[in-house]
Design a protein around this motif. Sequence first.
Motif, PDB file in Angstrom:
ATOM      1  N   ARG A 323       0.831  -1.215   0.000  1.00 34.20           N
ATOM      2  CA  ARG A 323       0.000   0.000   0.000  1.00 34.20           C
ATOM      3  C   ARG A 323       0.862   1.260   0.000  1.00 34.20           C
ATOM      4  O   ARG A 323       0.543   2.247  -0.667  1.00 34.20           O
ATOM      5  CB  ARG A 323      -0.906   0.008   1.242  1.00 34.20           C
ATOM      6  N   VAL A 324       1.956   1.221   0.764  1.00 34.89           N
ATOM      7  CA  VAL A 324       2.869   2.367   0.807  1.00 34.89           C
ATOM      8  C   VAL A 324       3.484   2.604  -0.573  1.00 34.89           C
ATOM      9  O   VAL A 324       3.571   3.745  -1.046  1.00 34.89           O
ATOM     10  CB  VAL A 324       3.984   2.144   1.855  1.00 34.89           C
ATOM     11  N   LYS A 325       3.893   1.536  -1.229  1.00 39.16           N
ATOM     12  CA  LYS A 325       4.460   1.657  -2.575  1.00 39.16           C
ATOM     13  C   LYS A 325       3.422   2.205  -3.545  1.00 39.16           C
ATOM     14  O   LYS A 325       3.708   3.072  -4.382  1.00 39.16           O
ATOM     15  CB  LYS A 325       4.955   0.288  -3.047  1.00 39.16           C
ATOM     16  N   GLU A 326       2.206   1.736  -3.398  1.00 43.07           N
ATOM     17  CA  GLU A 326       1.113   2.171  -4.273  1.00 43.07           C
ATOM     18  C   GLU A 326       0.829   3.665  -4.120  1.00 43.07           C
ATOM     19  O   GLU A 326       0.677   4.386  -5.107  1.00 43.07           O
ATOM     20  CB  GLU A 326      -0.135   1.348  -3.929  1.00 43.07           C
ATOM     21  N   ILE A 327       0.760   4.139  -2.862  1.00 48.23           N
ATOM     22  CA  ILE A 327       0.440   5.551  -2.631  1.00 48.23           C
ATOM     23  C   ILE A 327       1.595   6.446  -3.066  1.00 48.23           C
ATOM     24  O   ILE A 327       1.387   7.554  -3.575  1.00 48.23           O
ATOM     25  CB  ILE A 327       0.074   5.809  -1.145  1.00 48.23           C
ATOM     26  N   THR A 328       2.830   5.964  -2.904  1.00 44.69           N
ATOM     27  CA  THR A 328       3.993   6.734  -3.346  1.00 44.69           C
ATOM     28  C   THR A 328       4.002   6.856  -4.863  1.00 44.69           C
ATOM     29  O   THR A 328       4.271   7.929  -5.414  1.00 44.69           O
ATOM     30  CB  THR A 328       5.301   6.075  -2.856  1.00 44.69           C
ATOM     31  N   GLU A 329       3.691   5.774  -5.552  1.00 41.91           N
ATOM     32  CA  GLU A 329       3.639   5.798  -7.019  1.00 41.91           C
ATOM     33  C   GLU A 329       2.488   6.676  -7.508  1.00 41.91           C
ATOM     34  O   GLU A 329       2.585   7.325  -8.544  1.00 41.91           O
ATOM     35  CB  GLU A 329       3.498   4.372  -7.560  1.00 41.91           C
ATOM     36  N   TYR A 330       1.393   6.708  -6.741  1.00 38.56           N
ATOM     37  CA  TYR A 330       0.242   7.547  -7.117  1.00 38.56           C
ATOM     38  C   TYR A 330       0.619   9.027  -7.136  1.00 38.56           C
ATOM     39  O   TYR A 330       0.208   9.772  -8.021  1.00 38.56           O
ATOM     40  CB  TYR A 330      -0.906   7.301  -6.129  1.00 38.56           C
ATOM     41  N   PHE A 331       1.420   9.433  -6.153  1.00 40.04           N
ATOM     42  CA  PHE A 331       1.794  10.850  -6.065  1.00 40.04           C
ATOM     43  C   PHE A 331       3.113  11.167  -6.772  1.00 40.04           C
ATOM     44  O   PHE A 331       3.324  12.297  -7.202  1.00 40.04           O
ATOM     45  CB  PHE A 331       1.905  11.278  -4.598  1.00 40.04           C
ATOM     46  N   HIS A 332       4.001  10.185  -6.867  1.00 43.86           N
ATOM     47  CA  HIS A 332       5.345  10.461  -7.393  1.00 43.86           C
ATOM     48  C   HIS A 332       5.689   9.714  -8.678  1.00 43.86           C
ATOM     49  O   HIS A 332       6.823   9.782  -9.136  1.00 43.86           O
ATOM     50  CB  HIS A 332       6.403  10.100  -6.334  1.00 43.86           C
ATOM     51  N   GLY A 333       4.751   8.969  -9.221  1.00 47.81           N
ATOM     52  CA  GLY A 333       5.083   8.192 -10.405  1.00 47.81           C
ATOM     53  C   GLY A 333       5.919   6.986 -10.017  1.00 47.81           C
ATOM     54  O   GLY A 333       5.742   6.418  -8.931  1.00 47.81           O
ATOM     55  N   ASP A 334       6.844   6.576 -10.858  1.00 47.40           N
ATOM     56  CA  ASP A 334       7.691   5.422 -10.568  1.00 47.40           C
ATOM     57  C   ASP A 334       8.522   5.678  -9.317  1.00 47.40           C
ATOM     58  O   ASP A 334       9.147   6.724  -9.179  1.00 47.40           O
ATOM     59  CB  ASP A 334       8.637   5.131 -11.748  1.00 47.40           C
ATOM     60  N   VAL A 335       8.492   4.702  -8.416  1.00 50.85           N
ATOM     61  CA  VAL A 335       9.249   4.846  -7.170  1.00 50.85           C
ATOM     62  C   VAL A 335      10.738   4.717  -7.463  1.00 50.85           C
ATOM     63  O   VAL A 335      11.191   3.747  -8.059  1.00 50.85           O
ATOM     64  CB  VAL A 335       8.831   3.766  -6.146  1.00 50.85           C
ATOM     65  N   SER A 336      11.504   5.713  -7.055  1.00 48.78           N
ATOM     66  CA  SER A 336      12.952   5.709  -7.290  1.00 48.78           C
ATOM     67  C   SER A 336      13.621   4.696  -6.386  1.00 48.78           C
ATOM     68  O   SER A 336      13.361   4.625  -5.186  1.00 48.78           O
ATOM     69  CB  SER A 336      13.534   7.105  -7.025  1.00 48.78           C
ATOM     70  N   LYS A 337      14.492   3.898  -6.969  1.00 46.81           N
ATOM     71  CA  LYS A 337      15.240   2.916  -6.183  1.00 46.81           C
ATOM     72  C   LYS A 337      16.243   3.595  -5.264  1.00 46.81           C
ATOM     73  O   LYS A 337      16.722   3.015  -4.308  1.00 46.81           O
ATOM     74  CB  LYS A 337      15.967   1.955  -7.123  1.00 46.81           C
ATOM     75  N   GLU A 338      16.544   4.850  -5.570  1.00 46.03           N
ATOM     76  CA  GLU A 338      17.536   5.570  -4.769  1.00 46.03           C
ATOM     77  C   GLU A 338      16.951   6.100  -3.468  1.00 46.03           C
ATOM     78  O   GLU A 338      17.668   6.482  -2.572  1.00 46.03           O
ATOM     79  CB  GLU A 338      18.113   6.732  -5.591  1.00 46.03           C
ATOM     80  N   ASP A 339      15.606   6.160  -3.390  1.00 44.76           N
ATOM     81  CA  ASP A 339      14.980   6.687  -2.181  1.00 44.76           C
ATOM     82  C   ASP A 339      15.065   5.639  -1.076  1.00 44.76           C
ATOM     83  O   ASP A 339      14.361   4.636  -1.090  1.00 44.76           O
ATOM     84  CB  ASP A 339      13.508   7.044  -2.463  1.00 44.76           C
ATOM     85  N   ALA A 340      15.933   5.885  -0.119  1.00 39.98           N
ATOM     86  CA  ALA A 340      16.198   4.893   0.930  1.00 39.98           C
ATOM     87  C   ALA A 340      15.030   4.759   1.908  1.00 39.98           C
ATOM     88  O   ALA A 340      14.881   3.725   2.546  1.00 39.98           O
ATOM     89  CB  ALA A 340      17.464   5.275   1.689  1.00 39.98           C
ATOM     90  N   ASN A 341      14.222   5.797   2.060  1.00 39.74           N
ATOM     91  CA  ASN A 341      13.126   5.771   3.021  1.00 39.74           C
ATOM     92  C   ASN A 341      11.773   5.693   2.312  1.00 39.74           C
ATOM     93  O   ASN A 341      11.306   6.689   1.760  1.00 39.74           O
ATOM     94  CB  ASN A 341      13.185   7.020   3.902  1.00 39.74           C
ATOM     95  N   PRO A 342      11.108   4.539   2.339  1.00 42.53           N
ATOM     96  CA  PRO A 342       9.809   4.394   1.668  1.00 42.53           C
ATOM     97  C   PRO A 342       8.721   5.290   2.258  1.00 42.53           C
ATOM     98  O   PRO A 342       7.710   5.531   1.614  1.00 42.53           O
ATOM     99  CB  PRO A 342       9.467   2.910   1.890  1.00 42.53           C
ATOM    100  N   LEU A 343       8.931   5.766   3.483  1.00 47.08           N
ATOM    101  CA  LEU A 343       7.923   6.595   4.145  1.00 47.08           C
ATOM    102  C   LEU A 343       8.197   8.096   3.979  1.00 47.08           C
ATOM    103  O   LEU A 343       7.575   8.918   4.651  1.00 47.08           O
ATOM    104  CB  LEU A 343       7.857   6.259   5.638  1.00 47.08           C
ATOM    105  N   ARG A 344       9.087   8.439   3.080  1.00 42.05           N
ATOM    106  CA  ARG A 344       9.466   9.848   2.924  1.00 42.05           C
ATOM    107  C   ARG A 344       8.275  10.719   2.531  1.00 42.05           C
ATOM    108  O   ARG A 344       8.174  11.870   2.940  1.00 42.05           O
ATOM    109  CB  ARG A 344      10.569   9.967   1.868  1.00 42.05           C
ATOM    110  N   ILE A 345       7.370  10.172   1.754  1.00 41.12           N
ATOM    111  CA  ILE A 345       6.210  10.939   1.307  1.00 41.12           C
ATOM    112  C   ILE A 345       5.392  11.444   2.499  1.00 41.12           C
ATOM    113  O   ILE A 345       4.879  12.567   2.493  1.00 41.12           O
ATOM    114  CB  ILE A 345       5.325  10.090   0.358  1.00 41.12           C
ATOM    115  N   PHE A 346       5.297  10.630   3.552  1.00 45.25           N
ATOM    116  CA  PHE A 346       4.537  11.037   4.737  1.00 45.25           C
ATOM    117  C   PHE A 346       5.278  12.128   5.510  1.00 45.25           C
ATOM    118  O   PHE A 346       4.645  13.005   6.113  1.00 45.25           O
ATOM    119  CB  PHE A 346       4.288   9.820   5.635  1.00 45.25           C
ATOM    120  N   MET A 347       6.590  12.078   5.486  1.00 38.14           N
ATOM    121  CA  MET A 347       7.389  13.109   6.149  1.00 38.14           C
ATOM    122  C   MET A 347       7.218  14.451   5.436  1.00 38.14           C
ATOM    123  O   MET A 347       7.118  15.508   6.077  1.00 38.14           O
ATOM    124  CB  MET A 347       8.857  12.695   6.164  1.00 38.14           C
TER     125      MET A 347
END
Length: 383
Positions: A323-347
């Motif tokens: 679900r976290v991956k899904e919501i991140t992709e919804y707002f940011h498009g393809d999830v970057s592999k370089e983003d070390a923190n999957p919860l960054r969008i909430f921050m």
Amino acid sequence: MIESLFGYNLQSIKNEETKSKTPSPSKHVLEPKRLQNITILSKALNATAEHVCEALMQGKGLSLPQLEALVKMVPTKEEESKLFNYKGDINELGSAERFVRAMLDVPYAFQRVEGMLFRETFDDEVVHLRNSFSMLEEACKELRSSRLFLKLLEAVLKTGNRMNVGTIRGGARAFKLDALLKLADVKGTDGKTTLLHFVVQEIVRSEGIRVSDSIMGKISQRSKNRTEEEKEEDYKRMGLELVSGLSTELYNVKKTATIDLDVLASSVSNLSEGMKELQHLVEKELHKDERSINFVQCMKSFLNYADANLKELRGDEDRVLARVKEITEYFHGDVSKEDANPLRIFMIVRDFLGMLDNVCKELRKSKAPRSPNPLAMLPLDRS
């Protein structure tokens, strides 16, 4: 002469009394500092060695504080060897050393302690993890379904495109949420009004008009006689009330921003490892020990319970991460592999909500009429 020859020497009497009351010095095999720590812990247990050993054989009868104290008393291999190989009278050892020595007569005593402690803390750990996963799931729902948050994003996009008409940045279809944190840095020609102020003012007014038209305009006839300035104040008041409520609406988003996903993952992993260690103790080490039959039966019952809970927990973890991956992709498009923190969008959203709350407070204090400001250009992502 009589006094010096036959008088009582009070000091010598006291010395004799003290000497007679002083027990013969104990022998020690452990290092002084280590011995001191074990002595303190054994006193904190408030239980005899006999009671502790019996509880370890049965697999029950010790409280959480007692188990935590016992875990800290685990001897090293060297200390264990010293206590086992002591040739003198056991009673000559200090009380703390006698305590540990008695425990060592119980097969795998300290592994039992760790297993019993694992069982004692298991439910609390599972509840904590489930609550954390539930919070993450709710945060995803809040972000995805918040009409007002999406309205704010739409306003930011439209404002940016309007400012960038005729440039390479114009006509953008989207932007990454990181841009929200830059809105306060873009200032108008007055040097005070930021792009965030401008966007919030627009949303406050549009939301105020929407509420007024849908509710206030239908039930209140007084508005027909109010001046335009008074109507604007009404729009501002009602709109601010709505926009200020966004932080409450996204409550779980803000709480999720404080979660460390790596810690959650390691907690699930630690529970799995703890269960494997206890399984090994029960099914391999103590399986054929007749004296340990009560401990084995007690722990087998718990292991069945723990296994079922861990399977559910792993399922929760997999579902929530998806679900976290899904919501991140919804707002940011393809999830970057370089983003070390999957919860960054909430921050990002949490920090933006803090900025939004401050602007709303400033607007509440402000009595000045709303007026557009020429603003600098906002960098947008055309992707």
